[in-house]
Design an enzyme around this catalytic site. Structure first.
Site, PDB file in Angstrom:
ATOM      1  N   ASP A 174       0.861  -1.254  -0.164  1.00 59.58           N
ATOM      2  CA  ASP A 174       0.047   0.056   0.041  1.00 59.58           C
ATOM      3  C   ASP A 174       1.015   1.344  -0.203  1.00 59.58           C
ATOM      4  O   ASP A 174       0.652   2.150   0.697  1.00 59.58           O
ATOM      5  CB  ASP A 174      -1.066   0.030   1.243  1.00 59.58           C
ATOM      6  CG  ASP A 174      -1.655  -1.198   1.169  1.00 59.58           C
ATOM      7  OD1 ASP A 174      -2.163  -1.703   0.158  1.00 59.58           O
ATOM      8  OD2 ASP A 174      -1.914  -1.645   2.255  1.00 59.58           O
ATOM      9  N   GLU A 180     -11.056   0.722  -4.046  1.00 62.47           N
ATOM     10  CA  GLU A 180     -10.252   1.290  -2.794  1.00 62.47           C
ATOM     11  C   GLU A 180      -8.946   1.740  -3.171  1.00 62.47           C
ATOM     12  O   GLU A 180      -8.581   2.087  -4.312  1.00 62.47           O
ATOM     13  CB  GLU A 180      -9.826   0.029  -1.906  1.00 62.47           C
ATOM     14  CG  GLU A 180      -8.915  -0.959  -2.676  1.00 62.47           C
ATOM     15  CD  GLU A 180      -8.854  -2.204  -1.861  1.00 62.47           C
ATOM     16  OE1 GLU A 180      -9.413  -2.415  -0.736  1.00 62.47           O
ATOM     17  OE2 GLU A 180      -8.080  -3.253  -2.217  1.00 62.47           O
TER      18      GLU A 180
END
Length: 548
Positions: free
Chosen positions: A59, A230
């Site tokens: 991420d 997302e």
């Protein structure tokens, strides 16, 4: 390392006294050494190698401030959390701190390894660095700030909105906005049905305003029931607001998608070429296979080029990797007003041409040695938030661990500190001095994916023991897969040799040359992140345990 060292500074005398009072042994580790044995082709001065952050760095988020680039990645329930990395060439990254490095900032006590800090996003505005983030099962969404990215970072300010993966966008008109993933309006139509929302943020009062705007419901092609839109980010380019977001889940169907709008609040239209990054359409027998690409963030250079960091995996078989999700770098190319990273069915290159930036000194990930002469570096992490009294003492040429009663498979605070595995094939070696006081007292090396997936090698009572845990219904200490009588109490050296899906355990009397086998060809494919929640990667280091 500030986070772990702060809580142990000055504690040597008190801890040694406590150890004696409670009849606890002390495990003394003189060094820990890492050495990669992968064979990798050399790169020339104009090329760089992917991944640029090997080993458990999922991420990624990136921000440019002048000639400097800063990145942050997820750490879940590991402490210190949210590593801050710095580069001037986008290729060589050095960790300069951790945004969560004080026990009072967040509490991960009792959390599973795959809970905690998900998908941070870093930004910079008016001389101040910002991170917005989600702490799963430990407080939801928050913002922290710092004047220096190396820290200290502020205590979290909690924000009143739901969902995950917030990203902060500072508009040219002086307003600030948070874009994030949350449940769709109404009832979800299917498992994984999510939406992307925009909500204004007041940086002075550090709160979000109540009204929010729906930007995307589901994904690029709603009729296909897309899952897990997302990791959104917004950028303003040539009068267009671009919404860059992941889709498809973080496993092999992961992808990156793009939308744009003339207005910040939309409507956002998906680009004609989507996804702009994926590997799910490629054959599984291709060489140098990269999978699970997505969750990108991008920056623009002075030459007009755009570059992005994103997560991906390097499986050794199927979707199995012990390193978890790592951080890769690619240029983002523009065609007819729309960006993309790769053309359809194009593989992520393991070597590519460097950005046109002055080169930083090279970062060598292939080996390191820690002799514990001073504070631990920022790279060392432990599982969950430290307790008020620690069982870990660093300095004067050794790491001393007082075995704790929390086993590696518990949801407590194991006496353990480690560093990330960064290669498919690598050795971790240590020198251990340990005289147990009970038959179950243990000290050695722990290779930890999560509380249900780990390997330990070391001394237990008067024996050399290898234990493996691959399922929740197995003992919290793992299942013995090999043991042998240890001939003396003299110091020993231990080695865990990881070879893709196998591991080998060795020992030898300290200061001798010949390694002896404890266990060979241990099947550690069940430790792979695909079996352990997908989020984390293997962390290896000293561990001590005593069940009392």
């Amino acid at each position: 390392m500030k986070g772990l060292n702060n809580v142990v500074a000055g504690a040597m005398v008190a801890l040694l006294g406590a150890s004696a009072a409670h009849a606890q042994p002390i495990a003394k580790f003189d060094f820990v050494e890492y050495r990669a044995v992968d064979e990798t082709a050399p790169v020339t001065g104009e090329m760089y190698r992917n991944p640029v952050l090997p080993g458990f760095h999922p991420d990624p988020s990136i921000v440019r401030v002048g000639d400097d680039f800063y990145a942050v990645t997820s750490t879940f329930s590991w402490f210190p959390g949210l590593p801050i990395l710095h580069s001037r060439d986008l290729v060589n990254w050095r960790q300069i701190g951790n945004a969560i490095d004080r026990g009072g900032q967040l509490d991960f006590s009792g959390l599973g390894t795959n809970r905690g800090l998900f998908a941070p996003a870093i930004s910079h505005h008016d001389g101040r660095f910002w991170i917005v983030n989600t702490c799963i099962e430990c407080g939801d969404n928050f913002v922290i700030t710092a004047s220096d990215p190396a820290g200290p970072w502020s205590d979290p300010v909690w924000l009143d909105f739901g969902g995950i993966d917030p990203s902060l966008y500072f508009a040219k008109d002086g307003t600030a906005w948070i874009v994030y993933n949350d449940a769709p309006p109404g009832e979800p139509r299917y498992e994984g049905h999510r939406a992307l929302w925009l909500q204004q943020f007041d940086p002075e009062s550090m709160r979000v305003l109540p009204e929010r705007t729906l930007l995307v419901d589901g994904g690029v092609n709603p009729d296909d029931n897309p899952i897990w839109a997302e990791g959104p980010h917004i950028y303003l380019v040539d009068g267009w607001y671009y919404l860059l977001t992941a889709e498809g889940g973080t496993a092999d169907q992961h992808s990156q998608t793009i939308y744009r709008s003339r207005n910040l609040k939309g409507p956002y239209v998906p680009g004609p070429f989507n996804p702009i990054l994926t590997q799910r359409d490629l054959p599984s027998d291709r060489p140098d296979r990269v999978e699970a690409t997505g969750h990108a963030d991008v920056v623009q250079l002075d030459d007009g080029s755009w570059w992005g960091l994103f997560l991906a995996t390097r499986p050794f078989a199927g979707q199995s990797t012990l390193m978890g999700r790592e951080t890769f770098l690619l240029p983002m190319i523009w065609k007819d007003g729309w960006p993309r990273f790769l053309d359809r069915r194009e593989s992520v290159p393991m070597q590519a041409r460097r950005p046109d930036l002055p080169s930083d000194p090279e970062v060598d990930w292939s080996s390191w040695r820690e002799d514990f002469d001073s504070s631990l570096s920022h790279a060392w992490i432990g599982i969950r938030t430290p307790k008020a009294v620690q069982n870990l003492i660093v300095g004067d040429g050794s790491l001393n661990l007082i075995p704790g009663a929390d086993a590696a498979g518990s949801l407590g605070k194991p006496t353990f500190v480690g560093r990330r595995l960064r290669h498919h094939e690598a050795d971790f070696t240590t020198r251990l001095e340990f005289v147990p006081m009970g038959a179950q007292d243990f000290a050695g090396l722990l290779a930890f994916m999560d509380e249900n997936h780990f390997l330990i090698v070391g001394r237990e009572g008067d024996r050399l023991v290898t234990r493996l845990r691959t399922a929740e219904d197995q003992p919290e200490t793992g299942v013995v897969v090999a043991d042998a009588v240890l001939p003396s109490e003299a110091p020993i050296e231990l080695r865990i040799a990881i070879r893709s899906g196998e591991a080998h355990a060795y020992w030898r009397p300290a200061d001798t040359s010949d390694w002896q086998v404890i266990a060979q060809s241990i099947d550690v494919e069940p430790l792979a992140s695909t079996h352990a929640g997908l989020f984390t990667g293997l962390v290896v280091g000293p561990y001590a345990y005593a069940p009392r």
